[in-house]
Design a protein around this motif. Structure first.
Motif, PDB file in Angstrom:
ATOM      1  N   ASP A 252       0.786  -1.444  -0.090  1.00 61.64           N
ATOM      2  CA  ASP A 252       0.064   0.018   0.046  1.00 61.64           C
ATOM      3  C   ASP A 252       0.743   1.103   0.133  1.00 61.64           C
ATOM      4  OD1 ASP A 252      -1.736   2.239   0.799  1.00 61.64           O
ATOM      5  OD2 ASP A 252      -3.014   0.741   1.915  1.00 61.64           O
ATOM      6  N   ASP A 253       0.942   1.886  -0.963  1.00 59.92           N
ATOM      7  CA  ASP A 253       1.807   3.172  -1.305  1.00 59.92           C
ATOM      8  C   ASP A 253       1.545   4.202  -0.388  1.00 59.92           C
ATOM      9  OD1 ASP A 253       3.648   2.284  -3.195  1.00 59.92           O
ATOM     10  OD2 ASP A 253       2.323   2.488  -4.761  1.00 59.92           O
ATOM     11  N   ASP A 254       0.199   4.319  -0.199  1.00 55.62           N
ATOM     12  CA  ASP A 254      -0.345   5.512   0.659  1.00 55.62           C
ATOM     13  C   ASP A 254      -0.054   5.341   2.113  1.00 55.62           C
ATOM     14  OD1 ASP A 254      -1.595   6.819  -1.564  1.00 55.62           O
ATOM     15  OD2 ASP A 254      -3.514   5.570  -1.081  1.00 55.62           O
ATOM     16  N   GLN A 255       0.009   3.866   2.636  1.00 56.53           N
ATOM     17  CA  GLN A 255       0.345   3.760   4.015  1.00 56.53           C
ATOM     18  C   GLN A 255       1.900   3.263   4.309  1.00 56.53           C
ATOM     19  OE1 GLN A 255      -1.834   3.826   6.556  1.00 56.53           O
ATOM     20  NE2 GLN A 255      -3.219   4.856   5.168  1.00 56.53           N
ATOM     21  N   GLY A 256       2.395   3.077   3.209  1.00 61.77           N
ATOM     22  CA  GLY A 256       3.857   2.714   3.511  1.00 61.77           C
ATOM     23  C   GLY A 256       4.380   1.123   3.960  1.00 61.77           C
ATOM     24  N   LYS A 257       3.287   0.227   3.739  1.00 62.32           N
ATOM     25  CA  LYS A 257       3.337  -0.810   4.420  1.00 62.32           C
ATOM     26  C   LYS A 257       2.311  -1.928   3.588  1.00 62.32           C
ATOM     27  CE  LYS A 257       1.817   0.850   8.244  1.00 62.32           C
ATOM     28  NZ  LYS A 257       1.425   0.949   9.513  1.00 62.32           N
ATOM     29  N   PHE A 258       2.635  -3.202   3.903  1.00 58.06           N
ATOM     30  CA  PHE A 258       1.863  -3.998   3.246  1.00 58.06           C
ATOM     31  C   PHE A 258       0.370  -4.375   3.824  1.00 58.06           C
ATOM     32  CE2 PHE A 258       6.106  -6.002   2.389  1.00 58.06           C
ATOM     33  CZ  PHE A 258       5.872  -6.269   0.919  1.00 58.06           C
ATOM     34  N   SER A 259      -0.540  -4.591   2.820  1.00 57.24           N
ATOM     35  CA  SER A 259      -2.065  -4.509   3.218  1.00 57.24           C
ATOM     36  C   SER A 259      -2.544  -5.781   2.718  1.00 57.24           C
ATOM     37  CB  SER A 259      -2.554  -3.282   2.786  1.00 57.24           C
ATOM     38  OG  SER A 259      -3.863  -3.185   3.293  1.00 57.24           O
ATOM     39  N   PHE A 260      -3.362  -6.509   3.558  1.00 49.64           N
ATOM     40  CA  PHE A 260      -4.219  -7.579   3.078  1.00 49.64           C
ATOM     41  C   PHE A 260      -5.713  -7.222   2.291  1.00 49.64           C
ATOM     42  CE2 PHE A 260      -6.422 -11.764   3.750  1.00 49.64           C
ATOM     43  CZ  PHE A 260      -5.631 -12.640   2.839  1.00 49.64           C
ATOM     44  N   PHE A 261      -5.936  -7.990   1.183  1.00 53.10           N
ATOM     45  CA  PHE A 261      -7.304  -7.654   0.948  1.00 53.10           C
ATOM     46  C   PHE A 261      -8.115  -8.724   0.682  1.00 53.10           C
ATOM     47  CE2 PHE A 261      -9.620  -7.655  -3.255  1.00 53.10           C
ATOM     48  CZ  PHE A 261     -10.566  -6.604  -2.868  1.00 53.10           C
ATOM     49  N   LEU A 262      -9.291  -8.821   0.860  1.00 54.35           N
ATOM     50  CA  LEU A 262     -10.283  -9.813   0.795  1.00 54.35           C
ATOM     51  C   LEU A 262     -11.402  -9.301  -0.041  1.00 54.35           C
ATOM     52  CD1 LEU A 262     -10.495 -11.192   4.590  1.00 54.35           C
ATOM     53  CD2 LEU A 262      -9.533 -12.319   2.574  1.00 54.35           C
ATOM     54  N   ASP A 263     -11.751  -9.786  -1.063  1.00 53.52           N
ATOM     55  CA  ASP A 263     -12.753  -9.762  -2.013  1.00 53.52           C
ATOM     56  C   ASP A 263     -14.026 -10.118  -1.350  1.00 53.52           C
ATOM     57  OD1 ASP A 263     -14.746 -10.222  -4.193  1.00 53.52           O
ATOM     58  OD2 ASP A 263     -13.350  -8.841  -5.201  1.00 53.52           O
ATOM     59  N   ARG A 264     -15.087  -9.432  -1.580  1.00 50.04           N
ATOM     60  CA  ARG A 264     -16.578  -9.618  -0.864  1.00 50.04           C
ATOM     61  C   ARG A 264     -16.954 -10.870  -1.371  1.00 50.04           C
ATOM     62  NH1 ARG A 264     -20.532  -4.825  -2.986  1.00 50.04           N
ATOM     63  NH2 ARG A 264     -20.337  -5.325  -5.402  1.00 50.04           N
ATOM     64  N   ASP A 265     -16.568 -11.524  -2.612  1.00 47.26           N
ATOM     65  CA  ASP A 265     -17.241 -12.565  -3.155  1.00 47.26           C
ATOM     66  C   ASP A 265     -16.418 -13.936  -2.740  1.00 47.26           C
ATOM     67  OD1 ASP A 265     -19.286 -11.247  -4.419  1.00 47.26           O
ATOM     68  OD2 ASP A 265     -18.128 -10.691  -6.308  1.00 47.26           O
ATOM     69  N   VAL A 266     -15.194 -13.636  -1.872  1.00 43.04           N
ATOM     70  CA  VAL A 266     -14.552 -15.113  -1.632  1.00 43.04           C
ATOM     71  C   VAL A 266     -15.323 -15.942  -1.052  1.00 43.04           C
ATOM     72  CG1 VAL A 266     -12.794 -15.574  -0.053  1.00 43.04           C
ATOM     73  CG2 VAL A 266     -12.229 -13.715  -1.430  1.00 43.04           C
ATOM     74  N   PRO A 267     -16.202 -15.808  -0.159  1.00 44.04           N
ATOM     75  CA  PRO A 267     -17.067 -16.848   0.391  1.00 44.04           C
ATOM     76  C   PRO A 267     -17.644 -17.723  -0.521  1.00 44.04           C
ATOM     77  CG  PRO A 267     -17.317 -14.836   1.856  1.00 44.04           C
ATOM     78  CD  PRO A 267     -16.698 -14.369   0.628  1.00 44.04           C
ATOM     79  N   TYR A 268     -18.355 -16.913  -1.578  1.00 49.95           N
ATOM     80  CA  TYR A 268     -19.110 -17.688  -2.608  1.00 49.95           C
ATOM     81  C   TYR A 268     -18.429 -18.403  -3.543  1.00 49.95           C
ATOM     82  CZ  TYR A 268     -21.781 -14.088  -0.351  1.00 49.95           C
ATOM     83  OH  TYR A 268     -22.233 -13.256   0.678  1.00 49.95           O
ATOM     84  N   VAL A 269     -17.189 -17.804  -4.013  1.00 53.67           N
ATOM     85  CA  VAL A 269     -15.997 -18.399  -4.852  1.00 53.67           C
ATOM     86  C   VAL A 269     -15.749 -19.677  -4.128  1.00 53.67           C
ATOM     87  CG1 VAL A 269     -13.859 -18.321  -5.758  1.00 53.67           C
ATOM     88  CG2 VAL A 269     -15.552 -16.474  -5.881  1.00 53.67           C
ATOM     89  N   VAL A 270     -15.281 -19.719  -2.845  1.00 54.67           N
ATOM     90  CA  VAL A 270     -14.946 -20.813  -2.092  1.00 54.67           C
ATOM     91  C   VAL A 270     -16.132 -21.856  -2.030  1.00 54.67           C
ATOM     92  CG1 VAL A 270     -14.207 -21.892   0.140  1.00 54.67           C
ATOM     93  CG2 VAL A 270     -13.125 -19.676  -0.845  1.00 54.67           C
ATOM     94  N   GLY A 271     -17.067 -21.591  -1.571  1.00 62.08           N
ATOM     95  CA  GLY A 271     -18.158 -22.384  -1.477  1.00 62.08           C
ATOM     96  C   GLY A 271     -18.738 -23.093  -2.744  1.00 62.08           C
TER      97      GLY A 271
END
Length: 374
Positions: A252-271
């Motif tokens: 994350d360039d704005d924060q100057g650190k790594f940042s984790f992202f979870l797409d809101r559709d992840v549960p449905y893709v996994v299921g």
């Protein structure tokens, strides 16, 4: 040393195998597990108050997560009661310090539970995704705990929440090739070292979910026939390339650190893909989903668990150990499934001859599975 060597067949446990025709003594067996968390624990309400979060959307994410408490090491407190933003260097230091401390405790608990000593360990795999360091946790644990200097080792870094089963597959392969020897895996995730606080919904979803924890598991193949533990019969994987960006840990360039992202559709893709990988896992075994007595699913979040449950036709009772771990600890990333497995084994309900499935999911997007016979 755990047991003595027995001749084993050199068939890969990753290949299709009829469990009825594969003697348990020729497959790697799980001897025991050990777990550890950070000593400081917070309720979701306490975290909202600590960070003075008033946004109703963010509060709703925290309070409707099916999580009651999580073990975390929060940023240092400032004189006005707020929390200081940590630099990426401080977060990496937290990853190393907390990850090593929790990992060491989990490994010691595991060995104590099976009556083994540090010198018995001949192979060590360490799994983590909450930071990067060189040398990795495997070398640091050997130094910290005094493991033998000829211990074979592997570090699995950056694979995310599914990585516990990726690592276990490697440990099982080594165990198969070295009957009578003790192999262990340590999953150590200092998720406190992977947080960004910027008030966005992207980071708020992540910040509501993860907790700090480590888990260790010990395996052996053949050797002492009196040793107890389920046999690892088979592994199966399923990757969803079109969802490669749905779960990611990037800069994350704005924060100057790594940042984790979870797409809101992840549960449905996994299921939607859970049935495919379970079908692949059970193919050729003569088993169907209804023949599985015990399900240990990664505590990835309420929606993920619900989606897997619906798509596989599971009940709340089937995933109770998973939901209990989510309630008490949140998502512990790669070691979550071992916390649930530990609760299953402590329940005393498992009977010889029953079958179980381990399932993890994470970036890739990937679903990993393993078939057990108790």
């Amino acid at each position: 040393m755990i047991g003595t060597s027995l001749p084993v067949r050199r068939d890969s446990i990753s290949e299709t195998a009829d469990p009825e025709n594969s003697p348990a003594r020729e497959k790697p067996r799980i001897l025991g597990v050990g777990t550890a968390v950070m000593p400081t624990s917070y309720s979701q309400q306490e975290l909202l108050e600590t960070f003075r979060i008033e946004d109703p959307r963010v509060r709703s994410v925290f309070l409707n997560s099916a999580i009651e408490r999580r073990s975390l090491q929060l940023p240092p407190e400032l004189p006005d009661g707020t929390r200081r933003q940590e630099t990426q260097g401080e977060l990496l230091s937290k990853h190393r310090g907390n990850g090593l401390e929790m990992g060491a405790r989990a490994l010691q608990e595991c060995l104590k539970g099976i009556g083994a000593d540090i010198d018995d360990v001949r192979y060590l795999t360490c799994v983590t995704s909450t930071g990067f360091l060189t040398p990795g946790f495997s070398a640091l644990l050997i130094k910290e705990l005094g493991l033998r200097t000829d211990t074979s080792r592997l570090d699995v870094v950056g694979m995310g929440c599914n990585a516990g089963l990726n690592g276990l597959n490697a440990v099982a392969g080594w165990s198969t090739a070295h009957p009578g020897e003790l192999a262990v895996m340590v999953c150590s995730e200092a998720c406190s070292a992977a947080y960004v606080f910027d008030g966005t919904m992207r980071t708020s979803v992540v910040n509501s979910l993860f907790g700090d924890g480590a888990a260790a598991v010990a395996l052996t193949t053949g050797g002492d026939s009196t040793a107890q533990g389920p046999s690892l019969l088979k592994f199966s994987s399923h990757i969803i390339p079109e969802a490669a960006g749905a779960m990611r840990y990037d800069w994350d360039d704005d924060q100057g650190k790594f940042s984790f992202f979870l797409d809101r559709d992840v549960p449905y893709v996994v299921g939607a893909n859970a049935e495919t990988v379970i079908g692949r896992l059970l193919n050729g075994t003569g088993l169907g989903p209804r023949d599985i007595d015990h399900w240990v699913v990664h505590s990835g979040g309420k929606k993920v668990i619900d989606s897997v449950m619906v798509n596989l036709g599971l009940t709340r009772h089937d995933v109770r150990h998973t939901t209990d771990v989510l309630r008490d600890h949140g998502n512990l990333s790669s070691g979550s499934f071992l916390f649930s497995y530990e609760r299953l084994m402590e329940s005393g309900i498992v009977r010889p001859g029953e079958y179980g499935v381990l399932m993890t999911m994470g970036p890739g997007s990937t679903i990993e599975t393993a078939l057990l016979r108790y």
